[in-house]
Design a protein around this motif. Structure first.
Motif, mmCIF file in Angstrom:
data_model
loop_
_atom_site.group_PDB
_atom_site.id
_atom_site.type_symbol
_atom_site.label_atom_id
_atom_site.label_comp_id
_atom_site.label_asym_id
_atom_site.label_seq_id
_atom_site.Cartn_x
_atom_site.Cartn_y
_atom_site.Cartn_z
ATOM 1 N N ASP A 1 -5.476 15.518 7.061
ATOM 2 C CA ASP A 1 -5.223 14.514 6.024
ATOM 3 C C ASP A 1 -5.199 13.082 6.559
ATOM 4 O OD1 ASP A 1 -5.121 16.421 4.072
ATOM 5 O OD2 ASP A 1 -2.935 16.525 3.975
ATOM 6 N N SER B 1 -6.869 11.751 8.734
ATOM 7 C CA SER B 1 -8.216 11.256 9.044
ATOM 8 C C SER B 1 -8.759 10.379 7.929
ATOM 9 C CB SER B 1 -9.174 12.427 9.280
ATOM 10 O OG SER B 1 -8.725 13.272 10.313
ATOM 11 N N VAL B 2 -8.332 10.631 6.693
ATOM 12 C CA VAL B 2 -8.850 9.877 5.545
ATOM 13 C C VAL B 2 -8.501 8.398 5.683
ATOM 14 C CG1 VAL B 2 -8.750 9.574 3.045
ATOM 15 C CG2 VAL B 2 -8.780 11.877 4.024
ATOM 16 N N THR B 3 -7.243 8.092 5.974
ATOM 17 C CA THR B 3 -6.824 6.693 6.120
ATOM 18 C C THR B 3 -7.541 6.031 7.292
ATOM 19 O OG1 THR B 3 -4.651 7.109 5.159
ATOM 20 C CG2 THR B 3 -4.855 5.176 6.577
ATOM 21 N N GLU C 1 -11.140 5.361 6.320
ATOM 22 C CA GLU C 1 -11.162 4.246 5.370
ATOM 23 C C GLU C 1 -11.023 2.910 6.104
ATOM 24 O OE1 GLU C 1 -11.625 3.766 2.201
ATOM 25 O OE2 GLU C 1 -11.842 5.820 1.489
ATOM 26 N N VAL D 1 -10.668 18.090 3.469
ATOM 27 C CA VAL D 1 -10.628 16.714 3.979
ATOM 28 C C VAL D 1 -12.023 16.286 4.430
ATOM 29 C CG1 VAL D 1 -9.694 15.213 5.781
ATOM 30 C CG2 VAL D 1 -8.203 16.869 4.654
ATOM 31 N N ARG E 1 -13.905 14.938 1.582
ATOM 32 C CA ARG E 1 -13.398 13.610 1.203
ATOM 33 C C ARG E 1 -13.921 12.532 2.151
ATOM 34 N NH1 ARG E 1 -7.149 14.176 1.324
ATOM 35 N NH2 ARG E 1 -7.218 11.988 0.639
ATOM 36 N N LEU E 2 -13.985 12.850 3.436
ATOM 37 C CA LEU E 2 -14.437 11.867 4.427
ATOM 38 C C LEU E 2 -15.903 11.495 4.217
ATOM 39 C CD1 LEU E 2 -12.790 13.234 7.705
ATOM 40 C CD2 LEU E 2 -12.016 11.329 6.282
ATOM 41 N N ARG F 1 -17.625 11.813 1.547
ATOM 42 C CA ARG F 1 -17.745 11.118 0.261
ATOM 43 C C ARG F 1 -17.393 9.637 0.414
ATOM 44 N NH1 ARG F 1 -14.606 14.609 -3.171
ATOM 45 N NH2 ARG F 1 -12.818 13.264 -2.834
ATOM 46 N N ALA F 2 -16.348 9.349 1.201
ATOM 47 C CA ALA F 2 -15.935 7.966 1.419
ATOM 48 C C ALA F 2 -17.015 7.181 2.164
ATOM 49 C CB ALA F 2 -14.628 7.930 2.209
#
Length: 294
Positions: free
Chosen positions: A53, A55-57, A60, A85, A88-89, A91-92
């Motif tokens: 989790d 890793s997302v921040t 970003e 996750v 999500r990465l 996709r970002a």
């Protein structure tokens, strides 16, 4: 000469000699990143870590301010982690670029492979390696695949049923595994195919292309994979339809990438050591981790 806000910041908060010495390796890596960006016209970011989790921040932070009209390259090395996750990465990153290339200098296993499926292009050398999509869980300071957790419990149950006296032995061996973890492992394993499809859809593919490619990958990456560390190299990836481009081993771009990779290897980044690194031209995070079992 510096100009504008950079000059004002540099004069107001100058870097001391000791600070510069302490961060010299970081400045060297960021200089390599800058040279690669100037050569290729892309934005280069680096992720060398497990995928969870937090890793997302950190990703970003690296893609902040990205130009959606500019290509982005990600230098990725990961032993795996959380597939949700991973989607999500990717996709970002796709939202911040015109084309996403993931560079695999060493390995991108499991959830790392899921990230690679969401790229428009994979840049791989002869030794680059992807692997089966097997969700992983931290157990006693290290990552363990869902398949291994499920098989270990099933094997222990069968052996204890055959020899009840062996219960204390297997109870001790599986002391760090509980039923909630087993159920989570089974659920995550069942989601693997869906995650492959979702990752493929992050790239610029039609729904029909996603369906066809997901079906081609289902056997090699999920159903037929019996070992988490099984090799899945560039030639096999190309055979199954992934957009792999072979690195020009004598080319300037790959030379810069390999020089950069060796610097991360030297400071103990995954998989050679216990450190996670998220880095770009304007941001840098170094995550030392406790030794296994701590």
């Amino acid at each position: 000469m510096k100009s504008g806000d950079d000059a004002d910041a540099a004069s107001t908060y100058p870097k001391t000699p000791l600070f510069q010495a302490q961060n010299a390796a970081r400045y060297d890596r960021q200089d390599q990143i800058k040279r690669y960006e100037e050569l290729t016209g892309s934005r280069l970011i680096v992720m060398i870590d497990q995928i969870f989790d937090y890793s997302v921040t950190l990703i970003e932070e690296l893609v902040m301010g990205g130009d959606p009209e500019q290509p982005m390259h990600l230098l990725l090395s990961s032993p795996g982690g959380d597939g949700e996750v991973a989607v999500r990465l990717v996709r970002a990153m796709q939202a911040r670029c015109s084309r996403l290339t993931i560079v695999v200098p060493d390995m991108a296993k499991s959830a790392g492979t899921i990230m690679c499926l969401g790229a428009d292009e994979l840049l791989m050398g002869p030794a680059s390696d992807l692997g089966p999509v097997d969700p992983q869980f931290p157990v006693n300071g290290r990552l363990v695949g869902a398949r291994d957790i499920e098989q270990a419990v099933a094997s222990a149950e069968a052996r204890v049923a055959a020899s009840p006296d062996a219960f204390p032995l297997y109870a001790g061996l599986l002391a760090d595994v509980n039923m909630l973890m087993v159920e989570q492992a089974r659920s995550a394993k069942a989601r693997s195919y869906d995650l492959i499809r979702e990752a493929l859809a992050c790239a610029r593919r039609s729904p029909e292309e996603c369906d066809s490619l997901a079906e081609a990958l289902r056997g090699p990456l999920v159903d037929d994979a019996v070992y988490h560390g099984a090799s899945f190299g560039p030639e096999r990836a190309k055979e199954l339809g992934l957009p792999v481009r072979d690195a020009e081993l004598d080319g300037e771009a790959w030379r810069l990438l390999w020089l950069l990779w060796t610097r991360y290897f030297q400071v103990g980044a995954w998989p050679a050591g216990p450190n996670g690194i998220y880095e770009g031209r304007f941001a840098s995070q170094f995550l030392p981790r406790p030794a296994s079992g701590d």
